[in-house]
Design a protein around this motif. Structure first.
Motif, mmCIF file in Angstrom:
data_model
loop_
_atom_site.group_PDB
_atom_site.id
_atom_site.type_symbol
_atom_site.label_atom_id
_atom_site.label_comp_id
_atom_site.label_asym_id
_atom_site.label_seq_id
_atom_site.Cartn_x
_atom_site.Cartn_y
_atom_site.Cartn_z
ATOM 1 N N ARG A 149 0.856 -1.184 0.000
ATOM 2 C CA ARG A 149 0.000 0.000 0.000
ATOM 3 C C ARG A 149 0.889 1.229 0.000
ATOM 4 O O ARG A 149 1.377 1.663 1.040
ATOM 5 C CB ARG A 149 -0.887 -0.028 1.250
ATOM 6 C CG ARG A 149 -1.998 -1.069 1.234
ATOM 7 C CD ARG A 149 -3.190 -0.546 0.495
ATOM 8 N NE ARG A 149 -3.587 0.727 1.075
ATOM 9 C CZ ARG A 149 -4.308 0.855 2.190
ATOM 10 N NH1 ARG A 149 -4.745 -0.219 2.816
ATOM 11 N NH2 ARG A 149 -4.604 2.050 2.663
ATOM 12 N N SER B 60 -12.659 5.233 7.705
ATOM 13 C CA SER B 60 -11.527 6.064 7.293
ATOM 14 C C SER B 60 -10.366 5.788 8.226
ATOM 15 O O SER B 60 -10.539 5.243 9.322
ATOM 16 C CB SER B 60 -11.895 7.551 7.337
ATOM 17 O OG SER B 60 -12.327 7.922 8.641
ATOM 18 N N ARG B 61 -9.176 6.170 7.783
ATOM 19 C CA ARG B 61 -7.980 5.943 8.591
ATOM 20 C C ARG B 61 -7.619 7.195 9.373
ATOM 21 O O ARG B 61 -8.022 8.303 9.030
ATOM 22 C CB ARG B 61 -6.809 5.518 7.696
ATOM 23 C CG ARG B 61 -7.074 4.235 6.912
ATOM 24 C CD ARG B 61 -5.807 3.771 6.212
ATOM 25 N NE ARG B 61 -6.069 2.593 5.408
ATOM 26 C CZ ARG B 61 -6.403 2.622 4.116
ATOM 27 N NH1 ARG B 61 -6.478 3.785 3.488
ATOM 28 N NH2 ARG B 61 -6.645 1.509 3.459
ATOM 29 N N THR C 247 -12.433 4.752 3.097
ATOM 30 C CA THR C 247 -11.825 3.771 2.198
ATOM 31 C C THR C 247 -12.797 2.646 1.857
ATOM 32 O O THR C 247 -12.436 1.734 1.113
ATOM 33 C CB THR C 247 -10.551 3.173 2.822
ATOM 34 O OG1 THR C 247 -10.900 2.508 4.041
ATOM 35 C CG2 THR C 247 -9.519 4.253 3.100
ATOM 36 N N TYR C 248 -14.001 2.707 2.402
ATOM 37 C CA TYR C 248 -15.060 1.763 2.051
ATOM 38 C C TYR C 248 -16.358 2.537 1.861
ATOM 39 O O TYR C 248 -16.621 3.517 2.563
ATOM 40 C CB TYR C 248 -15.286 0.718 3.163
ATOM 41 C CG TYR C 248 -14.136 -0.197 3.427
ATOM 42 C CD1 TYR C 248 -13.781 -1.182 2.510
ATOM 43 C CD2 TYR C 248 -13.402 -0.100 4.606
ATOM 44 C CE1 TYR C 248 -12.715 -2.031 2.757
ATOM 45 C CE2 TYR C 248 -12.329 -0.944 4.855
ATOM 46 C CZ TYR C 248 -11.996 -1.905 3.929
ATOM 47 O OH TYR C 248 -10.941 -2.743 4.181
ATOM 48 N N ARG D 252 -10.856 3.893 -3.532
ATOM 49 C CA ARG D 252 -9.587 4.609 -3.462
ATOM 50 C C ARG D 252 -9.792 5.898 -2.679
ATOM 51 O O ARG D 252 -10.771 6.626 -2.912
ATOM 52 C CB ARG D 252 -9.119 4.924 -4.874
ATOM 53 C CG ARG D 252 -7.746 5.551 -4.955
ATOM 54 C CD ARG D 252 -7.346 5.740 -6.394
ATOM 55 N NE ARG D 252 -7.369 4.474 -7.114
ATOM 56 C CZ ARG D 252 -7.156 4.379 -8.415
ATOM 57 N NH1 ARG D 252 -6.951 5.458 -9.137
ATOM 58 N NH2 ARG D 252 -7.172 3.206 -9.008
ATOM 59 N N PRO D 253 -8.921 6.215 -1.726
ATOM 60 C CA PRO D 253 -9.102 7.460 -0.977
ATOM 61 C C PRO D 253 -9.185 8.653 -1.911
ATOM 62 O O PRO D 253 -8.454 8.760 -2.897
ATOM 63 C CB PRO D 253 -7.841 7.518 -0.103
ATOM 64 C CG PRO D 253 -7.428 6.095 0.060
ATOM 65 C CD PRO D 253 -7.761 5.441 -1.252
ATOM 66 N N PRO E 60 -8.636 -1.193 -4.276
ATOM 67 C CA PRO E 60 -9.122 0.185 -4.152
ATOM 68 C C PRO E 60 -9.568 0.669 -5.527
ATOM 69 O O PRO E 60 -8.872 0.466 -6.523
ATOM 70 C CB PRO E 60 -7.900 0.951 -3.642
ATOM 71 C CG PRO E 60 -6.724 0.138 -4.077
ATOM 72 C CD PRO E 60 -7.184 -1.291 -4.056
#
Length: 497
Positions: free
Chosen positions: A174, A320-321, A329-330, A381-382, A490
């Protein structure tokens, strides 16, 4: 670029990775000054001294990439499969000059003296920034006439071919993550709780110190029944330790909302978003930008076991991260049954979504919730924010719902839905979560929110609460992580017409 070795420096390493991206090539990399200085060699290195191989200078790579073998997600830089085709150490054979380097390689396949010669910067039709080089082998004791890299296809790391790694990758790279975390495991880690560690848990009485995953945890009330049906806290900790390596990729670098039931699932639970002051120092954590809460972040398996011991019967990670909390991200689709929705109605809705994703060519995966519902996760994809993601899911869900309007209600209040299901797109919001894959649910028997194959929607034996903390580890051992595709795909959400 200098290829000199500093005084006192250990022997530097090299790696050659067979890389199938847009085109097959071999990445020739030398460890220099803390990075991997790299060239792309389309036809691969050779031991034949009569052959000159074209090579193209590419960006330096981080040292963490030196033993990477797996897949790079499609649509990102270098997307494709990678094997460690050769590896070893190297030494400079003589002082470098501008554009010419002589190195001795000590690998499993490549040995002897190699020379890199720069021939120019780009050429007609090529980027002027790219450097053109040649790679050749000297006529020494290791030279072999007619030697071709393609005749030696297996990885020196795993013994597998590129096709075998592509079909069953162990790791994902990643590039959007820091290099130290960019190599993401796709399978249960070999550092899963050992039989000895689980045996130590079983040997404890009602409390004690349990050393697991290299951490010492003070565990308590081990024989307390947390789930109706006789499932104890000891059972929950055992499950967390066994499933942690599998669930970790879906929790890492994400704030965790813990649904706690200290008195067990038979009592009322509550949401807990704050790491308590008594938590061990090693516990990973993140403070939100407003400084409101400091969340648990399950970046290592012992952190999940700690959460279970803390009474978190359910695990709900952000979509999210922590490094980009406003970028999911989902995309999430929650098939929420109403009072009049039977299981067959819900399966109809899930199958319609399956057809929609097949039509759109998108990767998506489903899981039963462990209660009555089904959820569908779509890796993205972010880039888009939560509002854009929520709008896309709403449009998709309304399109699907229009096919079976008798099954779906769009009313917000439960008592206004007439017992019909709701396709809930509103969970696509910052700090709103759905239960994580493999999380237990606070219900009798300790059911689990379990990923399923799309084909299982046609299995007459499928039930939303069929899998429990006692049965799921065997299913994962047999079938693997059925959500794993989410980690390697992604994708951009296409326009819906």
């Amino acid at each position: 670029m200098s290829l000199g070795i500093g005084v006192g420096m250990s022997t530097p390493r090299f790696v050659v990775q067979r890389h199938r991206a847009r085109r097959l090539h071999y990445d020739f990399r030398l460890e220099v000054d803390g990075v991997l200085v790299s060239w792309a060699v389309p036809k691969g290195p050779t031991l034949d001294p009569s052959v000159r191989r074209a090579a193209y200078k590419v960006d330096d790579h981080p040292l963490e990439y030196i033993d990477f073998e797996g897949v790079i997600p499609a649509g990102t830089y270098g997307g494709g499969d990678v094997i460690v085709w050769d590896a070893g150490t190297w030494e400079p054979a003589r002082p470098p000059t501008d554009g010419e380097y002589h190195v001795d390689l000590f690998g499993e396949k490549l040995r002897g003296r190699f020379v890199l010669v720069r021939t120019g910067r780009g050429s007609s039709g090529r980027s002027s920034r790219r450097e053109d080089w040649l790679l050749l082998h000297k006529n020494d004791g290791f030279a072999v006439d007619g030697w071709d890299a393609e005749d030696h296809p297996r990885s020196v790391l795993s013994g597998r071919t590129s096709d075998e790694v592509k079909a069953d990758p162990d790791r994902l790279w990643r590039s959007d993550l820091p290099a130290a975390r960019a190599s993401v495991p796709l399978k249960p880690s070999p550092v899963a709780a050992s039989p000895e560690e689980l045996g130590h848990l079983d040997a404890l009485r009602t409390r004690g110190t349990w050393r697991v995953f290299g951490r010492e945890l003070a565990v308590t009330n081990l024989d307390k029944v947390l789930f109706p049906g006789g499932v104890t806290k000891r059972d929950l900790l055992r499950y967390a330790a066994r499933i942690a390596p599998t669930v970790l990729p879906y929790l890492t670098r994400r704030a965790l909302n813990m649904h706690r039931f200290p008195q067990g699932a038979q009592a009322k639970g509550f949401w807990h978003r704050e790491v308590p002051t008594h938590a061990p120092e090693w516990l990973p954590r993140w403070t939100d930008p407003d400084g409101t809460h400091t969340y648990l972040v399950v970046d290592e398996p012992a952190a999940l076991v700690w959460a279970a011991n803390f009474g978190a019967l359910e695990w709900h990670a952000w979509t999210s991260r922590v490094d980009a909390p406003d970028r999911p991200t989902y995309a999430l689709i929650d098939l929420d049954p109403g009072g009049g929705t039977d299981w067959q109605d819900l399966l109809t809705l899930a199958r319609l979504h399956r057809t929609a994703f097949e039509h759109l060519g998108l990767c998506a995966r489903a899981k039963v919730t462990g209660r009555r519902g089904i959820q569908i996760w779509v890796p993205i994809r972010p880039g888009p924010d939560f509002a854009a993601t929520r709008a896309w899911v709403e449009q998709l869900s309304r399109t699907v719902g229009a096919v079976v309007p008798e099954l779906v209600s769009w009313k917000w209040q439960v008592n206004e839905r007439g017992g019909r299901a709701r396709l809930d797109y509103t969970q696509n919001a910052v700090n709103k979560t759905l239960v994580a894959p493999y999380s237990p649910r606070a219900a009798a028997g300790a059911p689990v929110s379990a990923p399923i194959d799309w084909d299982e929607l046609d299995d007459p034996d499928l039930r939303p609460d069929a899998f429990t903390i006692r049965t799921l580890p065997a299913r994962v051992a047999e079938r693997g992580d059925l959500f794993a595709d989410l980690l390697t795909h992604p994708q951009r959400l296409p326009a819906l017409t």
